[in-house]
Motif scaffolding. Structure first.
Motif, PDB file in Angstrom:
ATOM      1  N   ASP A  63       8.938   1.357   0.862  1.00  0.00           N
ATOM      2  CA  ASP A  63       8.642   1.518  -0.560  1.00  0.00           C
ATOM      3  C   ASP A  63       9.908   1.250  -1.364  1.00  0.00           C
ATOM      4  O   ASP A  63      10.981   1.037  -0.811  1.00  0.00           O
ATOM      5  CB  ASP A  63       8.037   2.890  -0.861  1.00  0.00           C
ATOM      6  N   PHE A  64       9.745   1.272  -2.671  1.00  0.00           N
ATOM      7  CA  PHE A  64      10.871   0.918  -3.522  1.00  0.00           C
ATOM      8  C   PHE A  64      12.056   1.858  -3.305  1.00  0.00           C
ATOM      9  O   PHE A  64      13.203   1.422  -3.295  1.00  0.00           O
ATOM     10  CB  PHE A  64      10.456   0.888  -5.001  1.00  0.00           C
ATOM     11  N   ASP A  65      11.770   3.152  -3.098  1.00  0.00           N
ATOM     12  CA  ASP A  65      12.872   4.112  -2.887  1.00  0.00           C
ATOM     13  C   ASP A  65      13.660   3.786  -1.638  1.00  0.00           C
ATOM     14  O   ASP A  65      14.900   3.832  -1.629  1.00  0.00           O
ATOM     15  CB  ASP A  65      12.340   5.551  -2.807  1.00  0.00           C
ATOM     16  N   GLU A  66      12.938   3.463  -0.548  1.00  0.00           N
ATOM     17  CA  GLU A  66      13.630   3.103   0.699  1.00  0.00           C
ATOM     18  C   GLU A  66      14.438   1.828   0.506  1.00  0.00           C
ATOM     19  O   GLU A  66      15.565   1.703   0.990  1.00  0.00           O
ATOM     20  CB  GLU A  66      12.605   2.917   1.839  1.00  0.00           C
ATOM     21  N   PHE A  67      13.858   0.880  -0.223  1.00  0.00           N
ATOM     22  CA  PHE A  67      14.529  -0.373  -0.505  1.00  0.00           C
ATOM     23  C   PHE A  67      15.798  -0.115  -1.325  1.00  0.00           C
ATOM     24  O   PHE A  67      16.865  -0.625  -1.031  1.00  0.00           O
ATOM     25  CB  PHE A  67      13.563  -1.302  -1.253  1.00  0.00           C
ATOM     26  N   THR A  71      12.547   4.841   7.023  1.00  0.00           N
ATOM     27  CA  THR A  71      12.893   6.161   7.552  1.00  0.00           C
ATOM     28  C   THR A  71      11.670   6.995   7.922  1.00  0.00           C
ATOM     29  O   THR A  71      11.741   7.827   8.815  1.00  0.00           O
ATOM     30  CB  THR A  71      13.755   6.944   6.536  1.00  0.00           C
ATOM     31  N   ASP A  72      10.536   6.775   7.244  1.00  0.00           N
ATOM     32  CA  ASP A  72       9.361   7.582   7.575  1.00  0.00           C
ATOM     33  C   ASP A  72       8.460   6.899   8.607  1.00  0.00           C
ATOM     34  O   ASP A  72       7.397   7.416   8.950  1.00  0.00           O
ATOM     35  CB  ASP A  72       8.570   7.957   6.314  1.00  0.00           C
ATOM     36  N   GLY A  73       8.894   5.736   9.116  1.00  0.00           N
ATOM     37  CA  GLY A  73       8.144   5.052  10.178  1.00  0.00           C
ATOM     38  C   GLY A  73       6.760   4.593   9.756  1.00  0.00           C
ATOM     39  O   GLY A  73       5.860   4.450  10.583  1.00  0.00           O
ATOM     40  N   SER A  74       6.562   4.340   8.471  1.00  0.00           N
ATOM     41  CA  SER A  74       5.236   4.006   7.955  1.00  0.00           C
ATOM     42  C   SER A  74       4.850   2.541   8.185  1.00  0.00           C
ATOM     43  O   SER A  74       3.706   2.172   7.983  1.00  0.00           O
ATOM     44  CB  SER A  74       5.189   4.295   6.449  1.00  0.00           C
ATOM     45  N   GLY A  75       5.845   1.721   8.572  1.00  0.00           N
ATOM     46  CA  GLY A  75       5.548   0.297   8.726  1.00  0.00           C
ATOM     47  C   GLY A  75       5.617  -0.436   7.394  1.00  0.00           C
ATOM     48  O   GLY A  75       5.374  -1.629   7.299  1.00  0.00           O
TER      49      GLY A  75
END
Length: 151
Positions: free
Chosen positions: A140-144, A133-137
């Motif tokens: 992280d665990f939260d996104e997962f 969602t933050d387009g960081s490439g």
């Protein structure tokens, strides 16, 4: 059908199911049931799983609809969210080999492609854009966790 599941669990299963239902047919191959449940970090007894899936695959076409999938998943879903979070952490750690707390979206792409070889590059891009969602490439665990549980 899903009495034993809370709405978050149903949402999580729905997301996982639709990730694997790439043709949007409302059915998934029964081989993918194991993969989905393992991806969700659930402990699976192979014989039990085979029996449950065979039971649900009444017309023997090798595919399960969402309701049948839910019934199978319910059998393995641990009511304890902490246990599930721990298991998802373990699954994440498998891909976070350096222990950085994130995995590159390229790893996620590999995971998703391995889980469903019917996905087109565009579908993969779309899924990854939704997850990263933050387009960081990186994921992280939260996104997962959010991808897997919707929390």
């Amino acid at each position: 059908m899903t009495e034993a599941l809370d709405s978050e669990q149903v949402q999580m299963l729905k997301r996982a199911f639709s990730m694997f239902d790439s043709g949007k047919t409302g059915r998934i191959d029964k081989e993918k049931v194991r993969t989905i449940l393992q991806t969700l970090g659930l402990m699976i007894d192979e014989l039990e799983l085979e029996a449950l899936v065979a039971d649900e695959d009444k017309d023997e076409n090798g595919r399960l609809n969402f309701e049948a999938f839910c019934r199978v998943a319910t059998h393995f879903l641990d009511e304890d969210d902490e246990v599930m979070q721990k298991e998802l952490k373990e699954a994440f750690r498998l891909y976070d080999k350096e222990g950085n707390g994130y995995i590159p979206t390229s790893s996620l792409r590999e995971i998703l492609a391995a889980l469903d070889d019917q996905l087109t590059p565009d579908q993969l891009d779309e899924m990854i854009a939704e997850i990263d969602t933050d387009g960081s490439g990186t994921v992280d665990f939260d996104e997962f966790m959010e991808m897997m549980t919707g929390d």
